[in-house]
Write a protein that holds these residues in place. Structure first.
Motif, PDB file in Angstrom:
ATOM      1  N   UNK A 410     -26.116  -6.833  30.428  1.00 22.05           N
ATOM      2  CA  UNK A 410     -26.072  -7.762  31.563  1.00 22.05           C
ATOM      3  C   UNK A 410     -27.196  -8.800  31.466  1.00 22.05           C
ATOM      4  N   UNK A 411     -28.396  -8.353  31.078  1.00 24.70           N
ATOM      5  CA  UNK A 411     -29.501  -9.309  30.919  1.00 24.70           C
ATOM      6  C   UNK A 411     -29.168 -10.353  29.846  1.00 24.70           C
ATOM      7  N   UNK A 439     -20.301  -3.381  23.593  1.00 23.48           N
ATOM      8  CA  UNK A 439     -20.373  -4.851  23.681  1.00 23.48           C
ATOM      9  C   UNK A 439     -19.175  -5.428  24.438  1.00 23.48           C
ATOM     10  N   UNK A 440     -18.161  -4.608  24.644  1.00 22.67           N
ATOM     11  CA  UNK A 440     -16.974  -5.017  25.420  1.00 22.67           C
ATOM     12  C   UNK A 440     -17.381  -5.457  26.842  1.00 22.67           C
ATOM     13  N   UNK A 441     -18.561  -4.951  27.308  1.00 20.80           N
ATOM     14  CA  UNK A 441     -19.068  -5.354  28.625  1.00 20.80           C
ATOM     15  C   UNK A 441     -19.236  -6.868  28.728  1.00 20.80           C
ATOM     16  N   UNK A 442     -19.684  -7.469  27.625  1.00 20.61           N
ATOM     17  CA  UNK A 442     -19.855  -8.926  27.633  1.00 20.61           C
ATOM     18  C   UNK A 442     -18.525  -9.620  27.881  1.00 20.61           C
ATOM     19  N   UNK A 443     -17.484  -9.122  27.229  1.00 27.19           N
ATOM     20  CA  UNK A 443     -16.143  -9.717  27.391  1.00 27.19           C
ATOM     21  C   UNK A 443     -15.651  -9.559  28.833  1.00 27.19           C
ATOM     22  N   UNK A 444     -15.918  -8.368  29.414  1.00 18.43           N
ATOM     23  CA  UNK A 444     -15.438  -8.100  30.776  1.00 18.43           C
ATOM     24  C   UNK A 444     -16.199  -8.901  31.830  1.00 18.43           C
ATOM     25  N   UNK A 447     -16.957 -13.646  30.358  1.00 21.60           N
ATOM     26  CA  UNK A 447     -15.971 -14.195  29.418  1.00 21.60           C
ATOM     27  C   UNK A 447     -16.416 -15.532  28.803  1.00 21.60           C
ATOM     28  N   UNK A 448     -17.166 -16.330  29.556  1.00 18.80           N
ATOM     29  CA  UNK A 448     -17.646 -17.630  29.045  1.00 18.80           C
ATOM     30  C   UNK A 448     -18.630 -17.395  27.901  1.00 18.80           C
ATOM     31  N   UNK A 449     -19.511 -16.413  28.095  1.00 20.79           N
ATOM     32  CA  UNK A 449     -20.502 -16.072  27.053  1.00 20.79           C
ATOM     33  C   UNK A 449     -19.788 -15.492  25.839  1.00 20.79           C
ATOM     34  N   UNK A 450     -18.840 -14.618  26.089  1.00 20.38           N
ATOM     35  CA  UNK A 450     -18.105 -13.937  25.015  1.00 20.38           C
ATOM     36  C   UNK A 450     -17.390 -14.952  24.111  1.00 20.38           C
ATOM     37  N   UNK A 456     -20.458 -14.248  19.072  1.00 27.22           N
ATOM     38  CA  UNK A 456     -19.576 -13.491  18.171  1.00 27.22           C
ATOM     39  C   UNK A 456     -20.264 -13.251  16.827  1.00 27.22           C
ATOM     40  N   UNK A 457     -20.903 -14.299  16.312  1.00 29.53           N
ATOM     41  CA  UNK A 457     -21.588 -14.185  15.009  1.00 29.53           C
ATOM     42  C   UNK A 457     -22.757 -13.201  15.092  1.00 29.53           C
ATOM     43  N   UNK A 458     -23.477 -13.250  16.201  1.00 26.69           N
ATOM     44  CA  UNK A 458     -24.656 -12.369  16.364  1.00 26.69           C
ATOM     45  C   UNK A 458     -24.216 -10.900  16.378  1.00 26.69           C
ATOM     46  N   UNK A 459     -23.098 -10.642  17.079  1.00 23.72           N
ATOM     47  CA  UNK A 459     -22.587  -9.253  17.136  1.00 23.72           C
ATOM     48  C   UNK A 459     -22.091  -8.804  15.771  1.00 23.72           C
ATOM     49  N   UNK A 460     -21.354  -9.699  15.079  1.00 23.59           N
ATOM     50  CA  UNK A 460     -20.835  -9.379  13.747  1.00 23.59           C
ATOM     51  C   UNK A 460     -21.969  -9.094  12.772  1.00 23.59           C
TER      52      UNK A 460
END
Length: 465
Positions: A410-411, A439-444, A447-450, A456-460
């Motif tokens: 969330x932060x 990390x699905x929390x970010x998508x939920x 959504x704008x950040x996701x 996406x690159x940072x998570x990958x």
């Protein structure tokens, strides 16, 4: 009920003494009569009358050791320990084998927190006494003061070996076993005690409590049954039996036992509340609500009663009524975190988000530091667009939950929303380290950040590591 001769004599002595006080005539009493009169007034908390009786007693029997020992007891009662000790030393010179002298010396040591010395004196008293049970009981109490539960337990057991009927010693033995986490040993001891004294309702009740404590509910019910057979007005045993039936999901039997407690005494809010819960489990909503309402009528300050009614309407999805009752509860106690959390939850369900945010804030203010409370509060702040407040709240929550991935995700999301990418990446890195799959929390939640390629690159990239 017919009184024994001793009781008749005792009552006669008392009324004769009180009549003497009213008429100012001096009547004669033997020293034992005086002792009983003085101790009666002390037990009743009538110290002035006890002192008056003692003064008259010593005038009539100036050499009575028994009365002087009562005088010592009264001096100790008044915290005049030096005077009491001086008198005891005089009595000791006359009667060195009188056990009461050692008991009173021990009492003085106990008052001075010299508990080991008190035990030594009581052990000397054991050599001269005929009442071993009383002395062992006193030794047990001294060990309790010293927090030596093992020796206390041993002393109370010896007391019961001398006097099976000593109920305070029985309670103290069980207390020691429980304090030492020796529940199974306590059960074994009580079974042996019951073999010797099968009609002790206290022992059966304590045995039931211990079985309940180790989740042996069938055995607990059996023990409580014996307690209530011996004493069919044993309110505590009926209450405990009802709780055990609840644990076994035998709600009809539980209701029957709770009802019996209400027959025996004025209805308690606890029994009414539990009956409401049982009826709710049985699907009888009308009776459940009736008993919940009776609970708060009986004790308007019982938070569990108001919560039960509120939760009842929440389960019915009748949020309007739930809100009405939680507001009534808050009118009685507006510093109750349980009320504020429910107030927030109900408002959230009704899409009153500003009220919900206020409720969660108040719940935390009054001591609800549960993770779910922090997260519900933050998610509403985010929904209301108060990103800075949400971040401050999460940083506060992280002091209680420093390694919680849900806080870190969330932060990260909030910092990305504020385009503070350095802090966002720091918290995202923490979150992925703590629980990558979440990390699905970010998508939920964001959504704008996701949707940002950078995220996406940072998570990958983190995944490859």
């Amino acid at each position: 009920m017919q009184l024994s001769n001793e009781e008749e004599d005792y009552n006669l002595s008392l009324s004769k003494f009180e009549s003497m006080l009213k008429t100012n005539k001096v009547l004669f009493f033997d020293s034992e009569e005086f002792e009983e009169i003085i101790l009666h007034y002390l037990d009743m908390g009538k110290a002035a009358l006890a002192k008056k009786a003692l003064k008259l007693a010593l005038e009539q029997h100036p050499k009575s050791t028994g009365l002087k020992l009562v005088q010592v007891e009264m001096l100790v009662y008044d915290d005049k320990l030096e005077l009491a000790e001086k008198l005891l030393n005089e009595l000791y010179a006359i009667e060195p084998t009188n056990e009461e002298i050692y008991i009173q010396k021990a009492n003085i040591c106990s008052k001075r927190d010299q508990h080991e010395k008190a035990v030594e004196l009581l052990r000397i008293a054991l050599k001269y006494t005929d009442d071993y049970a009383d002395v062992y009981n006193l030794i047990g109490m001294e060990y309790l003061f010293m927090d030596n539960l093992e020796m206390a337990k041993e002393s109370f057991i010896k007391c019961l070996e001398e006097d099976l009927e000593d109920q305070s010693a029985l309670y103290n033995v069980v207390y020691c076993f429980e304090f030492l986490d020796q529940n199974q040993e306590a059960i074994t001891y009580l079974k042996k005690y019951i073999d010797k004294n099968p009609y002790s309702e206290i022992a059966w009740h304590q045995l039931g409590r211990l079985h309940y404590g180790v989740k042996e509910y069938e055995n607990a019910i059996r023990a409580f049954d014996y307690a209530t057979l011996i004493d069919d007005e044993f309110l505590g045993a009926f209450m405990e039996k009802a709780k055990a039936f609840e644990r076994l999901k035998k709600y009809d039997e539980a209701i029957e036992s709770y009802s019996r407690t209400i027959e025996l005494d004025d209805a308690t809010s606890y029994a009414l509340l539990r009956m409401g819960k049982c009826y709710e489990k049985l699907g009888n909503k009308a009776l459940a609500l009736k008993y919940f309402n009776q609970t708060v009528h009986e004790d308007p300050l019982l938070d569990k009663g108001w919560i039960a009614i509120t939760d009842f309407y929440v389960r019915q999805k009748n949020y309007q009524k739930a809100l009405f009752y939680v507001n009534k509860a808050l009118a009685i106690d507006n510093q109750n975190r349980l009320y504020w959390k429910r107030f927030a939850t109900i408002n959230k369900q009704m899409n009153f988000f500003e009220e919900a945010e206020f409720g969660y804030r108040k719940a935390v203010e009054f001591g609800d530091y549960g993770l779910d409370t922090w997260l519900f509060w933050v998610d509403i702040l985010q929904f209301l667009g108060e990103f800075e407040s949400a971040i401050q709240t999460l940083l506060q929550a992280s002091e209680y939950f420093p390694e919680e991935n849900e806080i870190e995700y969330r932060l990260a999301g909030l910092y990305f929303m504020l385009t503070d990418n350095t802090k966002a990446k720091f918290h995202l890195s923490n979150a992925l380290r703590l629980n990558f799959d979440n990390y699905i929390l970010l998508e939920d939640l964001f959504p704008v950040v996701w949707a940002k390629k950078m995220v996406q690159n940072y998570i990958a990239k983190h995944k490859k590591q």
